[in-house]
Motif scaffolding. Structure first.
Motif, short mmCIF file in Angstrom:
data_model
loop_
_atom_site.label_atom_id
_atom_site.label_comp_id
_atom_site.label_asym_id
_atom_site.label_seq_id
_atom_site.Cartn_x
_atom_site.Cartn_y
_atom_site.Cartn_z
N ALA A 47 37.83 45.81 39.23
CA ALA A 47 36.91 44.84 39.83
C ALA A 47 36.07 44.15 38.76
O ALA A 47 35.87 42.93 38.81
CB ALA A 47 36.00 45.52 40.85
N PHE A 48 35.61 44.92 37.77
CA PHE A 48 34.82 44.35 36.68
C PHE A 48 35.66 43.37 35.87
O PHE A 48 35.22 42.25 35.57
CB PHE A 48 34.31 45.49 35.80
CG PHE A 48 33.27 45.06 34.80
CD1 PHE A 48 31.96 44.92 35.19
CD2 PHE A 48 33.61 44.81 33.48
CE1 PHE A 48 31.00 44.54 34.28
CE2 PHE A 48 32.67 44.44 32.56
CZ PHE A 48 31.36 44.29 32.96
N MET A 49 36.89 43.78 35.53
CA MET A 49 37.78 42.90 34.76
C MET A 49 38.10 41.64 35.54
O MET A 49 38.03 40.53 35.00
CB MET A 49 39.08 43.61 34.40
CG MET A 49 39.02 44.45 33.18
SD MET A 49 40.64 44.98 32.64
CE MET A 49 40.94 46.35 33.74
N LEU A 53 37.18 37.91 34.29
CA LEU A 53 38.31 37.08 33.90
C LEU A 53 38.44 35.85 34.79
O LEU A 53 38.69 34.75 34.30
CB LEU A 53 39.60 37.90 33.92
CG LEU A 53 39.75 38.91 32.78
CD1 LEU A 53 41.01 39.74 32.96
CD2 LEU A 53 39.76 38.21 31.43
N VAL A 54 38.24 36.02 36.09
CA VAL A 54 38.31 34.87 37.00
C VAL A 54 37.15 33.92 36.74
O VAL A 54 37.34 32.70 36.67
CB VAL A 54 38.34 35.34 38.47
CG1 VAL A 54 38.12 34.18 39.44
CG2 VAL A 54 39.65 36.04 38.77
N PHE A 55 35.95 34.46 36.56
CA PHE A 55 34.80 33.59 36.31
C PHE A 55 34.98 32.78 35.03
O PHE A 55 34.78 31.56 35.03
CB PHE A 55 33.51 34.42 36.21
CG PHE A 55 32.32 33.59 35.81
CD1 PHE A 55 31.70 32.78 36.74
CD2 PHE A 55 31.84 33.61 34.51
CE1 PHE A 55 30.60 32.00 36.39
CE2 PHE A 55 30.75 32.85 34.14
CZ PHE A 55 30.13 32.04 35.08
N VAL A 70 35.16 41.85 28.43
CA VAL A 70 36.32 42.49 29.03
C VAL A 70 37.14 43.28 28.02
O VAL A 70 37.91 44.16 28.40
CB VAL A 70 37.19 41.41 29.71
CG1 VAL A 70 38.38 42.01 30.43
CG2 VAL A 70 36.37 40.61 30.69
N THR A 71 36.96 43.02 26.73
CA THR A 71 37.78 43.66 25.70
C THR A 71 37.71 45.19 25.73
O THR A 71 38.75 45.84 25.62
CB THR A 71 37.39 43.12 24.31
OG1 THR A 71 37.60 41.71 24.31
CG2 THR A 71 38.22 43.75 23.23
N PRO A 72 36.56 45.83 25.89
CA PRO A 72 36.56 47.30 25.96
C PRO A 72 37.37 47.83 27.13
O PRO A 72 38.06 48.84 27.00
CB PRO A 72 35.08 47.66 26.12
CG PRO A 72 34.33 46.49 25.61
CD PRO A 72 35.19 45.31 25.88
N LEU A 73 37.33 47.15 28.26
CA LEU A 73 38.12 47.59 29.42
C LEU A 73 39.61 47.42 29.17
O LEU A 73 40.41 48.26 29.57
CB LEU A 73 37.69 46.83 30.66
CG LEU A 73 36.23 47.02 31.06
CD1 LEU A 73 35.87 46.10 32.20
CD2 LEU A 73 35.97 48.46 31.41
#
Length: 82
Positions: A47-49, A53-55, A70-73
């Motif tokens: 959900a976080f990614m 990413l969509v935003f 998002v890179t750490p995820l």
């Protein structure tokens, strides 16, 4: 509305440039694993990614450091695939 300053494939090109095809493929495979497992932690990370990413994909100004969120995820997803 401001016109986009980069194409829609900008973020994937940046990831391929800095990480390489192998790590990006591992990250994609890790995301697939998280989707199939559907644990609480997996769903939270997905959900976080997806949110960021969509935003940032919709946001007209694209800069490479937007991926820092998002890179750490994605790195965790690549490690999961290994």
């Amino acid at each position: 509305m401001r016109r986009p300053n980069h194409g829609p494939d900008y973020f994937i090109r940046i990831l391929l440039q800095f990480w390489g095809l192998g790590v990006v493929a591992l990250a994609v495979w890790g995301v697939v694993i998280m989707i199939r497992r559907r644990g609480n932690g997996d769903l939270l990370m997905l959900a976080f990614m997806a949110t960021f990413l969509v935003f940032f994909q919709i946001w007209p100004t694209k800069l490479y450091y937007y991926l820092a969120v998002v890179t750490p995820l994605l790195a965790i997803a690549a490690a999961l695939a290994i």
